[in-house]
Design a protein around this motif. Structure first.
Motif, PDB file in Angstrom:
ATOM      1  N   GLY A   1       0.842  -1.193   0.000  1.00 54.43           N
ATOM      2  CA  GLY A   1       0.000   0.000   0.000  1.00 54.43           C
ATOM      3  C   GLY A   1       0.874   1.239   0.000  1.00 54.43           C
ATOM      4  O   GLY A   1       1.874   1.295  -0.722  1.00 54.43           O
ATOM      5  N   LEU A   2       0.545   2.214   0.857  1.00 57.94           N
ATOM      6  CA  LEU A   2       1.246   3.499   0.857  1.00 57.94           C
ATOM      7  C   LEU A   2       2.539   3.423   1.674  1.00 57.94           C
ATOM      8  O   LEU A   2       2.669   4.020   2.746  1.00 57.94           O
ATOM      9  CB  LEU A   2       0.329   4.587   1.408  1.00 57.94           C
ATOM     10  CG  LEU A   2      -0.899   4.884   0.534  1.00 57.94           C
ATOM     11  CD1 LEU A   2      -1.858   5.838   1.254  1.00 57.94           C
ATOM     12  CD2 LEU A   2      -0.467   5.487  -0.814  1.00 57.94           C
TER      13      LEU A   2
ATOM     14  N   ASP B   1       7.066   3.184   1.261  1.00 59.72           N
ATOM     15  CA  ASP B   1       8.190   3.446   0.349  1.00 59.72           C
ATOM     16  C   ASP B   1       8.684   2.146  -0.263  1.00 59.72           C
ATOM     17  O   ASP B   1       9.092   2.113  -1.411  1.00 59.72           O
ATOM     18  CB  ASP B   1       9.349   4.112   1.102  1.00 59.72           C
ATOM     19  CG  ASP B   1       8.921   5.442   1.710  1.00 59.72           C
ATOM     20  OD1 ASP B   1       7.971   6.053   1.184  1.00 59.72           O
ATOM     21  OD2 ASP B   1       9.529   5.848   2.719  1.00 59.72           O
TER      22      ASP B   1
ATOM     23  N   SER C   1       4.130   6.273   3.985  1.00 55.82           N
ATOM     24  CA  SER C   1       3.836   7.583   3.404  1.00 55.82           C
ATOM     25  C   SER C   1       3.025   8.427   4.376  1.00 55.82           C
ATOM     26  O   SER C   1       2.145   7.910   5.067  1.00 55.82           O
ATOM     27  CB  SER C   1       3.038   7.370   2.109  1.00 55.82           C
ATOM     28  OG  SER C   1       2.295   8.535   1.814  1.00 55.82           O
TER      29      SER C   1
ATOM     30  N   GLU D   1       0.748  10.200   3.714  1.00 54.76           N
ATOM     31  CA  GLU D   1      -0.661  10.169   3.281  1.00 54.76           C
ATOM     32  C   GLU D   1      -1.467   9.056   3.938  1.00 54.76           C
ATOM     33  O   GLU D   1      -2.698   9.109   3.971  1.00 54.76           O
ATOM     34  CB  GLU D   1      -0.712   9.904   1.776  1.00 54.76           C
ATOM     35  CG  GLU D   1      -0.073  10.978   0.948  1.00 54.76           C
ATOM     36  CD  GLU D   1      -0.822  11.156  -0.351  1.00 54.76           C
ATOM     37  OE1 GLU D   1      -1.313  10.149  -0.893  1.00 54.76           O
ATOM     38  OE2 GLU D   1      -0.921  12.313  -0.779  1.00 54.76           O
ATOM     39  N   ALA D   2      -0.783   8.029   4.403  1.00 47.07           N
ATOM     40  CA  ALA D   2      -1.510   6.870   4.947  1.00 47.07           C
ATOM     41  C   ALA D   2      -2.204   7.253   6.250  1.00 47.07           C
ATOM     42  O   ALA D   2      -1.630   7.924   7.102  1.00 47.07           O
ATOM     43  CB  ALA D   2      -0.548   5.713   5.177  1.00 47.07           C
TER      44      ALA D   2
ATOM     45  N   ARG E   1      -5.009   5.216   2.534  1.00 50.61           N
ATOM     46  CA  ARG E   1      -5.469   6.553   2.852  1.00 50.61           C
ATOM     47  C   ARG E   1      -6.995   6.514   2.899  1.00 50.61           C
ATOM     48  O   ARG E   1      -7.643   6.109   1.929  1.00 50.61           O
ATOM     49  CB  ARG E   1      -5.019   7.513   1.755  1.00 50.61           C
ATOM     50  CG  ARG E   1      -5.510   8.908   1.999  1.00 50.61           C
ATOM     51  CD  ARG E   1      -5.049   9.844   0.908  1.00 50.61           C
ATOM     52  NE  ARG E   1      -5.488  11.177   1.241  1.00 50.61           N
ATOM     53  CZ  ARG E   1      -5.224  12.228   0.512  1.00 50.61           C
ATOM     54  NH1 ARG E   1      -4.521  12.112  -0.604  1.00 50.61           N
ATOM     55  NH2 ARG E   1      -5.669  13.400   0.884  1.00 50.61           N
TER      56      ARG E   1
END
Ligand code: MTE
Ligand code: MO
Length: 199
Positions: free
Chosen positions: A49-50, A52, A102, A104-105, A172
């Motif tokens: 998922g989100l 790196d 991230s 954003e997560a 997210r």
């Protein structure tokens, strides 16, 4: 003298028993279906998922990660609580630092070998609050309790502690899981008695 009785315990019983719960000394098994048997040589655990770096560990790699001993009370929505359960596992902080999450997560979705899913806000798995546990009471986690490895999020009702963990997806926006779409509360704080959707 009765008056001194309460001072023997470090905390009075009601301080550690959330509202509506009773103390259980056994360890009940609550599973949707039959116990999936996952042999260690084919076990894999993935983070995606989100992040790196998507990571996939086999058992040997995963069990070589730095692990911690954990002692916590657990609380099941069916009203039993068990005090001082002892586990060993990898902290979610460790997983997060390896995968690089991230900004954003907002949530994780835990996926299990039996098709079970559950959602947890990211702030609830950071800062020493959640682990992937593979030892219980000094022995390898038994299959019926989620072995080889399960999520352990003791500050939320125990349905959030997904057994037979196969994958953690960083997302997210929220995405309610198996029980959360079937009437259980989306967050599940035992101290606020968040059992059902509208509690
Ligand atoms: N994969 C998976 N995880 C799961 C479940 C399940 O059915 N499948 N049941 C949940 C529920 S409702 C509870 S109360 C706890 C029970 O864990 P235990 O059987 O070790 O007591 O696991 C949770 N994790
Ligand atoms: Mo449960």
């Amino acid at each position: 003298m009765i008056i001194n009785e309460g001072f023997k315990a470090k905390r009075a019983p009601n301080d550690r028993l959330p509202p509506g719960q009773y103390e259980e000394t056994g360890f009940p098994v609550l599973s949707l279906g039959p116990t999936p048997l996952v042999p260690l040589d084919s076990w894999r655990f993935e983070v995606d998922g989100l992040v790196d770096a998507k990571i996939s560990w086999d058992w040997q790699q995963f069990s070589s990660l730095p692990a911690e001993d954990i002692v916590r009370d657990i609380h099941c929505v069916t009203k039993w609580s068990k005090f001082d359960t002892t586990w060993r596992g990898v902290s979610m902080d460790q997983i997060i630092s390896l995968a690089g999450v991230s900004p954003e997560a907002t949530h994780i979705i835990a996926h299990s070998h039996d098709g079970y899913t559950t959602n947890i806000p990211i702030e609830d798995i950071r800062g020493g609050k959640a682990w992937i546990a593979y030892v219980f009471g000094g022995a390898p986690l038994e299959p019926e309790h989620g072995g080889p490895a399960r999520l352990l999020v003791p500050h939320l009702y125990f349905w959030k502690s997904a057994k037979w963990l196969s994958r953690l997806e960083f997302v997210r926006g929220d995405r309610p899981g198996f029980w959360e779409t079937r009437g259980y509360h989306n967050y599940g704080d035992p101290w606020k008695e968040q059992r059902y959707t509208y509690d």
